[in-house]
Design an enzyme around this catalytic site. Sequence first.
Site, PDB file in Angstrom:
ATOM      1  N   GLY A  15      -8.502  19.320   2.376  1.00 47.28           N
ATOM      2  CA  GLY A  15      -7.056  19.357   2.617  1.00 47.28           C
ATOM      3  C   GLY A  15      -6.613  18.331   3.633  1.00 47.28           C
ATOM      4  N   GLU A  73      -0.249  16.305   2.827  1.00 51.34           N
ATOM      5  CA  GLU A  73       0.784  17.323   3.046  1.00 51.34           C
ATOM      6  C   GLU A  73       2.043  16.929   2.265  1.00 51.34           C
ATOM      7  N   THR A  99      -7.306  19.195  -4.892  1.00 49.42           N
ATOM      8  CA  THR A  99      -8.248  19.383  -6.005  1.00 49.42           C
ATOM      9  C   THR A  99      -9.233  20.503  -5.656  1.00 49.42           C
ATOM     10  N   ALA A 159     -15.389   8.851  -1.340  1.00 47.28           N
ATOM     11  CA  ALA A 159     -14.827   9.287  -2.623  1.00 47.28           C
ATOM     12  C   ALA A 159     -14.284   8.105  -3.422  1.00 47.28           C
ATOM     13  N   GLU A 209      -6.423   9.273  -3.695  1.00 47.10           N
ATOM     14  CA  GLU A 209      -7.415   8.503  -2.917  1.00 47.10           C
ATOM     15  C   GLU A 209      -6.877   7.154  -2.469  1.00 47.10           C
ATOM     16  N   ASP A 249      -0.845   0.713  -4.573  1.00 45.59           N
ATOM     17  CA  ASP A 249      -0.076  -0.076  -3.589  1.00 45.59           C
ATOM     18  C   ASP A 249      -0.763  -0.059  -2.227  1.00 45.59           C
TER      19      ASP A 249
HETATM   20  P1  TGC Z   1      -5.536   2.960  10.772  1.00 43.37           P
HETATM   21  O1  TGC Z   1      -5.055   2.737  12.166  1.00 43.37           O
HETATM   22  O2  TGC Z   1      -5.593   1.809   9.843  1.00 43.37           O
HETATM   23  O3  TGC Z   1      -6.994   3.610  10.833  1.00 43.37           O
HETATM   24  C1  TGC Z   1      -7.364   4.587  11.783  1.00 43.37           C
HETATM   25  C2  TGC Z   1      -8.849   4.378  12.071  1.00 43.37           C
HETATM   26  O4  TGC Z   1      -9.599   4.605  10.870  1.00 43.37           O
HETATM   27  C3  TGC Z   1     -10.316   3.413  10.485  1.00 43.37           C
HETATM   28  N1  TGC Z   1     -10.242   3.355   9.012  1.00 43.37           N
HETATM   29  C4  TGC Z   1     -11.258   3.667   8.205  1.00 43.37           C
HETATM   30  N2  TGC Z   1     -12.516   4.038   8.458  1.00 43.37           N
HETATM   31  C5  TGC Z   1     -13.312   4.291   7.396  1.00 43.37           C
HETATM   32  N3  TGC Z   1     -12.880   4.209   6.107  1.00 43.37           N
HETATM   33  C6  TGC Z   1     -11.616   3.854   5.839  1.00 43.37           C
HETATM   34  N4  TGC Z   1     -11.205   3.787   4.567  1.00 43.37           N
HETATM   35  C7  TGC Z   1     -10.746   3.563   6.900  1.00 43.37           C
HETATM   36  N5  TGC Z   1      -9.437   3.199   6.972  1.00 43.37           N
HETATM   37  C8  TGC Z   1      -9.154   3.063   8.279  1.00 43.37           C
HETATM   38  C9  TGC Z   1      -9.601   2.283  11.177  1.00 43.37           C
HETATM   39  O5  TGC Z   1     -10.464   1.188  11.376  1.00 43.37           O
HETATM   40  C10 TGC Z   1      -9.190   2.941  12.483  1.00 43.37           C
HETATM   41  O6  TGC Z   1     -10.344   3.018  13.293  1.00 43.37           O
HETATM   42  P2  TGC Z   1     -10.260   2.908  14.894  1.00 43.37           P
HETATM   43  O7  TGC Z   1     -11.678   2.885  15.327  1.00 43.37           O
HETATM   44  O8  TGC Z   1      -9.508   1.638  15.159  1.00 43.37           O
HETATM   45  O9  TGC Z   1      -9.518   4.125  15.330  1.00 43.37           O
HETATM   46  O10 TGC Z   1      -4.700   4.163  10.184  1.00 43.37           O
HETATM   47  P3  TGC Z   1      -3.230   4.208   9.567  1.00 43.37           P
HETATM   48  O11 TGC Z   1      -2.609   5.508   9.958  1.00 43.37           O
HETATM   49  O12 TGC Z   1      -2.489   2.936   9.869  1.00 43.37           O
HETATM   50  O13 TGC Z   1      -3.493   4.326   7.994  1.00 43.37           O
HETATM   51  C11 TGC Z   1      -3.987   3.335   7.229  1.00 43.37           C
HETATM   52  C12 TGC Z   1      -3.948   3.715   5.720  1.00 43.37           C
HETATM   53  C13 TGC Z   1      -2.554   3.653   5.159  1.00 43.37           C
HETATM   54  C14 TGC Z   1      -4.825   2.682   5.039  1.00 43.37           C
HETATM   55  C15 TGC Z   1      -4.540   5.135   5.522  1.00 43.37           C
HETATM   56  O14 TGC Z   1      -3.701   6.095   6.073  1.00 43.37           O
HETATM   57  C16 TGC Z   1      -4.784   5.459   4.064  1.00 43.37           C
HETATM   58  O15 TGC Z   1      -5.856   5.143   3.549  1.00 43.37           O
HETATM   59  N6  TGC Z   1      -3.823   6.151   3.361  1.00 43.37           N
HETATM   60  C17 TGC Z   1      -4.027   6.633   2.019  1.00 43.37           C
HETATM   61  C18 TGC Z   1      -4.204   8.144   2.055  1.00 43.37           C
HETATM   62  C19 TGC Z   1      -5.185   8.632   1.032  1.00 43.37           C
HETATM   63  O16 TGC Z   1      -5.949   7.884   0.444  1.00 43.37           O
HETATM   64  N7  TGC Z   1      -5.228   9.947   0.834  1.00 43.37           N
HETATM   65  C20 TGC Z   1      -6.200  10.534  -0.020  1.00 43.37           C
HETATM   66  C21 TGC Z   1      -6.221  12.021   0.119  1.00 43.37           C
HETATM   67  S1  TGC Z   1      -7.651  12.802  -0.602  1.00 43.37           S
HETATM   68  C22 TGC Z   1      -7.435  12.613  -2.256  1.00 43.37           C
HETATM   69  O17 TGC Z   1      -6.578  12.000  -2.750  1.00 43.37           O
HETATM   70  C23 TGC Z   1      -8.469  13.266  -3.074  1.00 43.37           C
HETATM   71  S2  TGC Z   1      -8.315  13.036  -4.767  1.00 43.37           S
HETATM   72  C24 TGC Z   1      -9.875  13.476  -5.134  1.00 43.37           C
HETATM   73  C25 TGC Z   1     -10.206  13.674  -6.523  1.00 43.37           C
HETATM   74  O18 TGC Z   1      -9.702  14.611  -7.169  1.00 43.37           O
HETATM   75  O19 TGC Z   1     -11.114  12.902  -6.980  1.00 43.37           O
HETATM   76  P1  FAD Z   2       3.746   8.770  -1.416  1.00 39.47           P
HETATM   77  O1  FAD Z   2       2.901   8.455  -0.254  1.00 39.47           O
HETATM   78  O2  FAD Z   2       5.050   9.458  -1.196  1.00 39.47           O
HETATM   79  O3  FAD Z   2       4.021   7.433  -2.241  1.00 39.47           O
HETATM   80  C1  FAD Z   2       5.111   7.279  -3.143  1.00 39.47           C
HETATM   81  C2  FAD Z   2       5.167   5.806  -3.559  1.00 39.47           C
HETATM   82  O4  FAD Z   2       5.417   4.990  -2.410  1.00 39.47           O
HETATM   83  C3  FAD Z   2       3.848   5.311  -4.155  1.00 39.47           C
HETATM   84  O5  FAD Z   2       4.135   4.412  -5.191  1.00 39.47           O
HETATM   85  C4  FAD Z   2       3.194   4.597  -2.989  1.00 39.47           C
HETATM   86  O6  FAD Z   2       2.305   3.572  -3.406  1.00 39.47           O
HETATM   87  C5  FAD Z   2       4.411   3.999  -2.304  1.00 39.47           C
HETATM   88  N1  FAD Z   2       4.208   3.709  -0.885  1.00 39.47           N
HETATM   89  C6  FAD Z   2       3.826   4.571   0.092  1.00 39.47           C
HETATM   90  N2  FAD Z   2       3.754   3.935   1.267  1.00 39.47           N
HETATM   91  C7  FAD Z   2       4.118   2.640   1.038  1.00 39.47           C
HETATM   92  C8  FAD Z   2       4.243   1.458   1.845  1.00 39.47           C
HETATM   93  N3  FAD Z   2       3.970   1.500   3.151  1.00 39.47           N
HETATM   94  N4  FAD Z   2       4.641   0.318   1.263  1.00 39.47           N
HETATM   95  C9  FAD Z   2       4.899   0.263  -0.068  1.00 39.47           C
HETATM   96  N5  FAD Z   2       4.811   1.325  -0.895  1.00 39.47           N
HETATM   97  C10 FAD Z   2       4.409   2.496  -0.329  1.00 39.47           C
HETATM   98  N6  FAD Z   2      -5.028  14.955  -1.461  1.00 39.47           N
HETATM   99  C11 FAD Z   2      -5.918  15.651  -0.704  1.00 39.47           C
HETATM  100  O7  FAD Z   2      -5.841  15.673   0.516  1.00 39.47           O
HETATM  101  N7  FAD Z   2      -6.935  16.328  -1.307  1.00 39.47           N
HETATM  102  C12 FAD Z   2      -7.099  16.349  -2.646  1.00 39.47           C
HETATM  103  O8  FAD Z   2      -8.041  16.962  -3.148  1.00 39.47           O
HETATM  104  C13 FAD Z   2      -6.154  15.649  -3.461  1.00 39.47           C
HETATM  105  N8  FAD Z   2      -6.243  15.705  -4.823  1.00 39.47           N
HETATM  106  C14 FAD Z   2      -5.228  15.172  -5.581  1.00 39.47           C
HETATM  107  C15 FAD Z   2      -5.215  15.396  -6.953  1.00 39.47           C
HETATM  108  C16 FAD Z   2      -4.165  14.916  -7.728  1.00 39.47           C
HETATM  109  C17 FAD Z   2      -4.129  15.195  -9.181  1.00 39.47           C
HETATM  110  C18 FAD Z   2      -3.146  14.146  -7.115  1.00 39.47           C
HETATM  111  C19 FAD Z   2      -2.012  13.595  -7.932  1.00 39.47           C
HETATM  112  C20 FAD Z   2      -3.154  13.919  -5.769  1.00 39.47           C
HETATM  113  C21 FAD Z   2      -4.194  14.431  -4.975  1.00 39.47           C
HETATM  114  N9  FAD Z   2      -4.192  14.284  -3.594  1.00 39.47           N
HETATM  115  C22 FAD Z   2      -5.106  14.953  -2.810  1.00 39.47           C
HETATM  116  C23 FAD Z   2      -3.065  13.631  -2.933  1.00 39.47           C
HETATM  117  C24 FAD Z   2      -3.070  12.114  -3.059  1.00 39.47           C
HETATM  118  O9  FAD Z   2      -4.020  11.546  -2.231  1.00 39.47           O
HETATM  119  C25 FAD Z   2      -1.652  11.623  -2.754  1.00 39.47           C
HETATM  120  O10 FAD Z   2      -0.846  11.981  -3.870  1.00 39.47           O
HETATM  121  C26 FAD Z   2      -1.608  10.141  -2.518  1.00 39.47           C
HETATM  122  O11 FAD Z   2      -2.272   9.793  -1.314  1.00 39.47           O
HETATM  123  C27 FAD Z   2      -0.156   9.607  -2.475  1.00 39.47           C
HETATM  124  O12 FAD Z   2       0.647  10.385  -1.666  1.00 39.47           O
HETATM  125  P2  FAD Z   2       2.067  10.910  -2.221  1.00 39.47           P
HETATM  126  O13 FAD Z   2       1.830  11.549  -3.535  1.00 39.47           O
HETATM  127  O14 FAD Z   2       2.693  11.696  -1.146  1.00 39.47           O
HETATM  128  O15 FAD Z   2       2.905   9.598  -2.502  1.00 39.47           O
END
Ligand code: TGC
Ligand code: FAD
Length: 394
Positions: free
Chosen positions: A136, A139, A170, A253, A374, A378
């Site tokens: 989790g 949000e 998930t 992941a 993940e 973008d």
């Molecule tokens: P930022 O200041 O860039 O980073 C904070 C600290 O973290 C380090 N870091 C990483 N370390 C390891 N792996 C990575 N991928 C890392 N990315 C950043 C960074 O170097 C820094 O370290 P330190 O030592 O300087 O403190 O943080 P930010 O708040 O500016 O965010 C950057 C951004 C936008 C790239 C990050 O927030 C991001 O990746 N956002 C996307 C969120 C996301 O991917 N959510 C996924 C949720 S889980 C999910 O979707 C599961 S789906 C699973 C499934 O069903 O298969």
């Molecule tokens: P938003 O962040 O609101 O994005 C909306 C749009 O704005 C997107 O097109 C994005 O690319 C764009 N955008 C955002 N920021 C910027 C920027 N700075 N500049 C330009 N464009 C931008 N999360 C978990 O924690 N655990 C899970 O197990 C998990 N499983 C998932 C399973 C499914 C099926 C799905 C759909 C999502 C899951 N997620 C999970 C959440 C997933 O990681 C988020 O949906 C994803 O990170 C995007 O967040 P959001 O949906 O709030 O979109």
Amino acid sequence: MAPKFQGADFYDLDSLFSDEERMIRDTIREWVDDRVLPIIEEAYIGRSFPQELIGEMGEMGMLGASLPEEYGCAGLNNVAYGLIMQELERGDSGIRSFASVQGALVMYPIFAFGSEEQKREWLPKLASGEKIGCFGLTEPDYGSNPGGMVTTARKVEDGWVLNGTKMWITNGSMSDVAIIWAQTEEIGDTRGIRGFVVPTDTPGFSARDQKGKLSLLASDTSELHLEDVEIPDSAELPEASGLKSPLMCLTQARYGIAWGAVGAAMACYQEALSYAGERVMFDGPIAGKQIQQARLADMITGITQGQLMAYRLGRLKDEGTMTPQQVSMAKRANVDMACEVAREARRLLGGNGILVEYSAMRHMANLESVYTYEGTHDIHGLILGQAVTGLAAY
Ligand code: TGC
Ligand code: FAD
């Protein structure tokens, strides 16, 4: 004339894999053919994750496969792990998602940030599939920007009290345990983010199925509610600190997704190729028509590029030099490629392409989630932009 090339390995990547890697891939391939493909259509239409597969996935070492054997895991290298993800997603992205979350987002944080007691308690049961986990982070108002999360963990005498909502989780409704990321200090202070291992039967914890999905139908996606959830000090992941810890889990992941997307694309391509050979229109198979050949050429080119990228990434990970930015490139490029391949395969199939008995449209719909979760396409573009310019454009 017989085709000069069959299969979906145009550059003979096969010869680069070790005997063990090939054997593992072939074993999982056979399992997906025997156990996933015959039931996936019904699971998809029925909107349910086929839970009967979990025990077998555990027995065969697919869960947390690259984690050490001392915790009941298979201890495989990262290329073998990637090949497992490829084969699972050749079946369905929902099946790969289950394994990704369980291994990379639940077992990995316990392994990397957990106490020895937490590792011994949870890892063997998660590896065998006896227990199911979820992660989790996201949000309702903090998806791409998890650093802004408003879920809190308040320190009390013997532990912590969690409050907040997690969205799009998930495995959420079928989990025994949730890794919950929460703010322990001021909201907005990303250094104060910590991780907690929360049994889902803790009072105040509830999960609700996400209704209305048109993608990843054979996957459990849920909303988690935490209302004054009291957990002991021993539930905190002691080595996790700040946003970096959950982001490290995402790197694991995303690595698996880079391989998995190739598997989905391979399934679509092979279905399209086979259909094109059989479907006769204007007195000949559509495989003999130039437009369909260009389509197939684009598909196999994209797949080959994706395979090469995943393979190289895997070797870098095994050498210990892989960077999160390299993972971002592969996740972004391979999922985009797979979306394209799935859409073109669906189109090649004509009307049949919209039926669930063919896989292209199922993969196409699934991959839209994979494109978004993940880290959206973008966001990975911005990560790469920052890597090459030094300027953060989030
Ligand atoms: P930022 O200041 O860039 O980073 C904070 C600290 O973290 C380090 N870091 C990483 N370390 C390891 N792996 C990575 N991928 C890392 N990315 C950043 C960074 O170097 C820094 O370290 P330190 O030592 O300087 O403190 O943080 P930010 O708040 O500016 O965010 C950057 C951004 C936008 C790239 C990050 O927030 C991001 O990746 N956002 C996307 C969120 C996301 O991917 N959510 C996924 C949720 S889980 C999910 O979707 C599961 S789906 C699973 C499934 O069903 O298969
Ligand atoms: P938003 O962040 O609101 O994005 C909306 C749009 O704005 C997107 O097109 C994005 O690319 C764009 N955008 C955002 N920021 C910027 C920027 N700075 N500049 C330009 N464009 C931008 N999360 C978990 O924690 N655990 C899970 O197990 C998990 N499983 C998932 C399973 C499914 C099926 C799905 C759909 C999502 C899951 N997620 C999970 C959440 C997933 O990681 C988020 O949906 C994803 O990170 C995007 O967040 P959001 O949906 O709030 O979109």
